[in-house]
Write a protein that holds these residues in place. Structure first.
Motif, PDB file in Angstrom:
ATOM      1  N   VAL A  22      51.018  42.200  46.262  1.00 27.87           N
ATOM      2  CA  VAL A  22      50.402  43.173  45.360  1.00 27.87           C
ATOM      3  C   VAL A  22      49.660  42.466  44.222  1.00 27.87           C
ATOM      4  N   ILE A  23      50.286  41.458  43.640  1.00 24.71           N
ATOM      5  CA  ILE A  23      49.661  40.762  42.514  1.00 24.71           C
ATOM      6  C   ILE A  23      48.455  39.948  42.977  1.00 24.71           C
ATOM      7  N   PHE A  45      42.701  42.143  52.028  1.00 22.37           N
ATOM      8  CA  PHE A  45      43.486  42.507  53.210  1.00 22.37           C
ATOM      9  C   PHE A  45      44.933  42.037  53.070  1.00 22.37           C
ATOM     10  N   ILE A  46      45.118  40.778  52.676  1.00 26.19           N
ATOM     11  CA  ILE A  46      46.475  40.247  52.509  1.00 26.19           C
ATOM     12  C   ILE A  46      47.231  41.035  51.442  1.00 26.19           C
ATOM     13  N   GLY A  47      46.572  41.296  50.333  1.00 26.94           N
ATOM     14  CA  GLY A  47      47.207  41.991  49.221  1.00 26.94           C
ATOM     15  C   GLY A  47      47.644  43.401  49.556  1.00 26.94           C
ATOM     16  N   HIS A 296      52.936  44.297  35.725  1.00 26.96           N
ATOM     17  CA  HIS A 296      52.097  43.125  36.007  1.00 26.96           C
ATOM     18  C   HIS A 296      50.629  43.331  35.655  1.00 26.96           C
ATOM     19  N   TYR A 297      50.132  44.575  35.693  1.00 22.21           N
ATOM     20  CA  TYR A 297      48.695  44.754  35.471  1.00 22.21           C
ATOM     21  C   TYR A 297      48.319  44.491  34.011  1.00 22.21           C
ATOM     22  N   LEU A 319      45.523  32.431  39.410  1.00 22.38           N
ATOM     23  CA  LEU A 319      45.738  33.557  38.504  1.00 22.38           C
ATOM     24  C   LEU A 319      46.945  34.375  38.944  1.00 22.38           C
ATOM     25  N   ALA A 320      47.033  34.651  40.235  1.00 22.55           N
ATOM     26  CA  ALA A 320      48.154  35.439  40.761  1.00 22.55           C
ATOM     27  C   ALA A 320      49.478  34.730  40.501  1.00 22.55           C
TER      28      ALA A 320
END
Length: 349
Positions: A22-23, A45-47, A296-297, A319-320
């Motif tokens: 998600v992050i 796509f991965i996220g 987290h946002y 960053l993630a």
């Protein structure tokens, strides 16, 4: 029926993987969209796999319970559904005020945020829709016991109709949308989220090697076909914008990855020598995953403001990683405040 108290280490690992996905997704969306390249599409796509994993785990843990005995429904409402509602209201108020004071939201925007007419922050769609999804859990459980074939058939037919409608809409650039099959607003999400939870209630079936291989190979072929169609006929911008949770490429991929993680991590945690310190750490972090999702946002926006990262897949991942570490650290603090873990962070003892 599954015991409510049994602890599953593989689920803790899955929760950590899901929140990291998600992050990664949100980090990519903030810095990697202008222009949209192959790396942007790949990370998107991965996220997008994170939310399906969370939903399938919820179904695994909560649908296969005895809701028709004693005061089970009362306990579910008291210990689960109401807490999800309290949390959604709390975070809506907090982030609505945050958007008003720190993100230049207008008074009209503040009112709309507070009455659920819009999202104060992007991740809030999931938190605000979760009470609706949870309300269906006892119904799904009872229907699975009484009418399993009917419920399964209804969900499968609905998914097929929704998927066909979505692909017609995507490839015609919204020129042709099958009206009778079209889900407007959040209801397509509700339907897919319920379906993913119901799918999760069957995860134990994939302990069969034959079923596991058949499922993985079959879904992989479907995904190759769906992905190939998108790559051949749509520009990257349109492919990127089509990655939402009610799209078959996303929810089929999410189900496939979760089944793989279920089999692999369950075997790994069963066969590995117990490392009590590591298991304790993983379990603690997994308990914080919902709070990390909520917080987290804000941390992501703050980090971007401080370091101003450049475009690119490498910078998105860095960053993630920073946001993951800071989010867990920040979430740990309110987890020690009385009542916060249960009602706001949805942490169970």
């Amino acid at each position: 029926m599954r015991s409510e108290k049994k602890h599953h280490m593989w689920i803790d690992y899955c929760r950590l993987i899901a929140i990291i996905f998600v992050i990664i997704n949100h980090s990519n969306e903030e810095i990697n969209l202008n222009p949209i390249g192959k790396s942007s599409v790949l990370l998107e796509f991965i996220g997008r796999m994170g939310v399906p994993i969370f939903l399938i785990l919820t179904g695994y843990l909560m649908i296969n319970r005895e809701y028709d005995k004693n005061n089970a429904i009362h306990q579910f409402v008291k210990n689960n559904l109401l807490n999800v509602c309290y949390s959604a209201i709390f975070w809506t108020i907090v982030f609505s005020l945050y958007a008003f004071f720190f993100l230049q939201s207008t008074t009209d925007g503040l009112i709309k945020d507070l009455i659920f007419q819009q999202r104060p922050l992007p991740q809030m769609w999931y938190i605000q829709i979760l009470p609706i999804i949870y309300a269906f859990i006892p119904l799904l459980s009872l229907a699975k016991k009484k009418l399993p074939s009917y419920l399964l058939g209804t969900l499968v037919v609905g998914i097929i109709m929704l998927s066909v409608g979505n692909y017609i809409s995507t490839f015609s650039e919204n020129k042709y949308i099958p009206f009778q099959w079209n889900f407007n607003g959040s209801w397509s999400l509700v339907f897919i989220m319920i379906s993913l939870m119901f799918f999760g209630s069957y995860l134990d079936k994939f302990g069969s090697k034959k079923l596991f291989i058949t499922f993985i190979v079959g879904n992989s072929l479907i995904l190759l076909c769906l992905g190939g169609l998108l790559l051949m006929h749509l520009p990257l911008q349109n492919i990127y914008s089509s990655f939402w949770y009610d799209q078959p490429l996303i929810f089929i991929s999410g189900a496939t990855i979760t089944v793989f993680l279920f089999v692999f991590l369950k075997r790994l945690t069963n066969e590995s020598h117990n490392n009590l310190r590591l298991e304790k750490l993983i379990s603690l972090l997994a308990k914080l995953s919902y709070g990390v999702y909520a917080l987290h946002y804000v941390i992501l926006l703050l980090v971007i403001k401080l370091i101003n990262p450049a475009h690119g897949i490498k910078n998105s991942l860095i960053l993630a990683a920073i946001v993951v570490i800071l989010s867990f650290a920040v979430t740990y603090v309110p987890s020690k405040i009385p009542k916060m873990p249960k009602f706001i962070l949805l942490i169970k003892k």
